[in-house]
Design an enzyme around this catalytic site. Structure first.
Site, PDB file in Angstrom:
ATOM      1  N   ASP A  67      28.906  84.670  56.151  1.00  0.00           N
ATOM      2  CA  ASP A  67      28.564  84.975  57.543  1.00  0.00           C
ATOM      3  C   ASP A  67      28.618  86.463  57.841  1.00  0.00           C
ATOM      4  O   ASP A  67      29.087  87.260  57.023  1.00  0.00           O
ATOM      5  CB  ASP A  67      29.486  84.190  58.500  1.00  0.00           C
ATOM      6  N   ASN A 136      41.159  75.778  63.725  1.00  0.00           N
ATOM      7  CA  ASN A 136      40.543  74.586  64.324  1.00  0.00           C
ATOM      8  C   ASN A 136      39.679  73.836  63.304  1.00  0.00           C
ATOM      9  O   ASN A 136      38.896  72.969  63.660  1.00  0.00           O
ATOM     10  CB  ASN A 136      39.698  74.986  65.543  1.00  0.00           C
ATOM     11  N   HIS A 138      37.411  75.289  61.310  1.00  0.00           N
ATOM     12  CA  HIS A 138      36.077  75.871  61.044  1.00  0.00           C
ATOM     13  C   HIS A 138      35.981  76.407  59.619  1.00  0.00           C
ATOM     14  O   HIS A 138      36.961  76.812  59.009  1.00  0.00           O
ATOM     15  CB  HIS A 138      35.695  76.924  62.094  1.00  0.00           C
ATOM     16  N   GLU A 143      31.997  76.040  64.007  1.00  0.00           N
ATOM     17  CA  GLU A 143      33.111  75.612  64.853  1.00  0.00           C
ATOM     18  C   GLU A 143      33.039  74.104  65.095  1.00  0.00           C
ATOM     19  O   GLU A 143      31.996  73.487  64.885  1.00  0.00           O
ATOM     20  CB  GLU A 143      33.026  76.353  66.206  1.00  0.00           C
TER      21      GLU A 143
HETATM   22  C1  F6R Z   1      35.198  84.184  56.821  1.00  0.00           C
HETATM   23  C2  F6R Z   1      34.974  82.994  57.614  1.00  0.00           C
HETATM   24  C3  F6R Z   1      36.060  82.281  58.362  1.00  0.00           C
HETATM   25  C4  F6R Z   1      37.464  82.437  57.794  1.00  0.00           C
HETATM   26  C5  F6R Z   1      38.485  81.675  58.632  1.00  0.00           C
HETATM   27  C6  F6R Z   1      39.909  81.881  58.153  1.00  0.00           C
HETATM   28  O1  F6R Z   1      33.990  84.659  56.233  1.00  0.00           O
HETATM   29  O2  F6R Z   1      33.867  82.605  57.678  1.00  0.00           O
HETATM   30  O3  F6R Z   1      35.710  80.914  58.421  1.00  0.00           O
HETATM   31  O4  F6R Z   1      37.493  81.972  56.475  1.00  0.00           O
HETATM   32  O5  F6R Z   1      38.404  82.092  59.966  1.00  0.00           O
HETATM   33  O6  F6R Z   1      40.261  83.216  58.356  1.00  0.00           O
HETATM   34  P1  F6R Z   1      41.632  83.805  57.799  1.00  0.00           P
HETATM   35  O7  F6R Z   1      41.551  83.796  56.321  1.00  0.00           O
HETATM   36  O8  F6R Z   1      41.681  85.213  58.358  1.00  0.00           O
HETATM   37  O9  F6R Z   1      42.726  82.921  58.323  1.00  0.00           O
END
Ligand code: F6R
Length: 241
Positions: A67, A136, A138, A143
């Protein structure tokens, strides 16, 4: 689904790096799907260390990131382009032309999402997709929703995400309102999936995602239906399993 429980963050990072290293050694011209966020930083550090020791060669590897924020330029230190270069690409011998992320500076969402999805397909999909896990449930910027999104698409960031991310920006107004993300279908078409999670605050969602019902309200739960998923958690994130 295989679940490895490491003692701590370092152990989680080492196991994840072992799996990615094995992929690169077995198929030097593999397509790696990569993630940003705090969880994979230790994994990237391990990979850089192995590269520096001469144990890994990225010269034929191609990458596709999950992303990117829409509207941020590549030199913005909050862009995922910047993050990936800072944490991995600048430290290994991957050719610049083999690095792919959604282009956050392309204003035409339809055009950019079609380009990126087409590019991933033309590469034959990811051989191994690395994922983090949101609180959550995701994955990427997918989401909780009433249905699973299939292909790369543009998402409106939820107020809670803007609120959580504003600490990285000068003000809440500077936080991008939209992002481009691979869809759940794009992720599920990867041949192998590797998800990393660490910390007590991920324990509940790890349990819900991997032992609860498969539903779009917990996007990561769909990984239970993928034939080749490895989840690597540290002791805290795995404490409720
Ligand atoms: C990252 C992404 C997100 C993260 C997720 C967890 O490219 O797409 O889905 O993997 O938000 O983030 P952290 O590792 O910071 O807890």
């Amino acid at each position: 689904m295989k679940i490895y429980k490491a003692d701590d963050y370092r152990g989680m990072s080492r196991i994840a790096a072992n799996i990615i290293s094995a992929q690169i050694i077995l198929k030097p011209d593999c397509v790696l799907g990569l993630a940003t966020g705090s969880t994979p930083i230790g994994t990237y550090e391990e990979l850089v260390e192995r590269y520096n020791k001469g144990d890994l060669d990225f010269s034929a590897v191609t990458t596709v990131n999950l992303d990117e924020y829409k509207g941020l330029t590549k030199d913005n230190d909050q862009s995922y382009y910047y993050f990936m270069h800072h944490n991995l690409f600048d430290h290994v011998n991957i050719p610049a032309e083999n690095i792919n992320l959604p282009d956050g500076t392309e204003p035409d969402s339809k055009k950019e999402c079609a380009r990126y999805e087409g590019l991933i397909r033309s590469l034959g999909g990811a051989d191994l997709q690395l994922l983090g896990l949101g609180h959550n449930g995701h994955i990427g910027f997918n989401e909780p929703a009433d249905a699973f999104d299939n292909e790369t698409h543009c998402v409106d960031l939820q107020e809670s995400t803007i609120e959580a991310n504003k600490r990285f920006f000068a003000s809440a107004d500077d936080v991008p309102r939209q992002a481009y993300t691979m869809g759940i279908g794009t992720i599920m078409r990867a041949k192998k999936i590797l998800l990393v999670a660490s910390g007590k605050d991920k324990a509940e969602i790890v349990k819900r995602a991997f032992t609860g019902p498969v539903c779009p309200q917990v996007p990561a739960s769909i990984l239970q239906l993928h034939p080749d998923v490895t989840v690597v958690v540290d002791a805290e994130a795995g404490s409720l399993l």
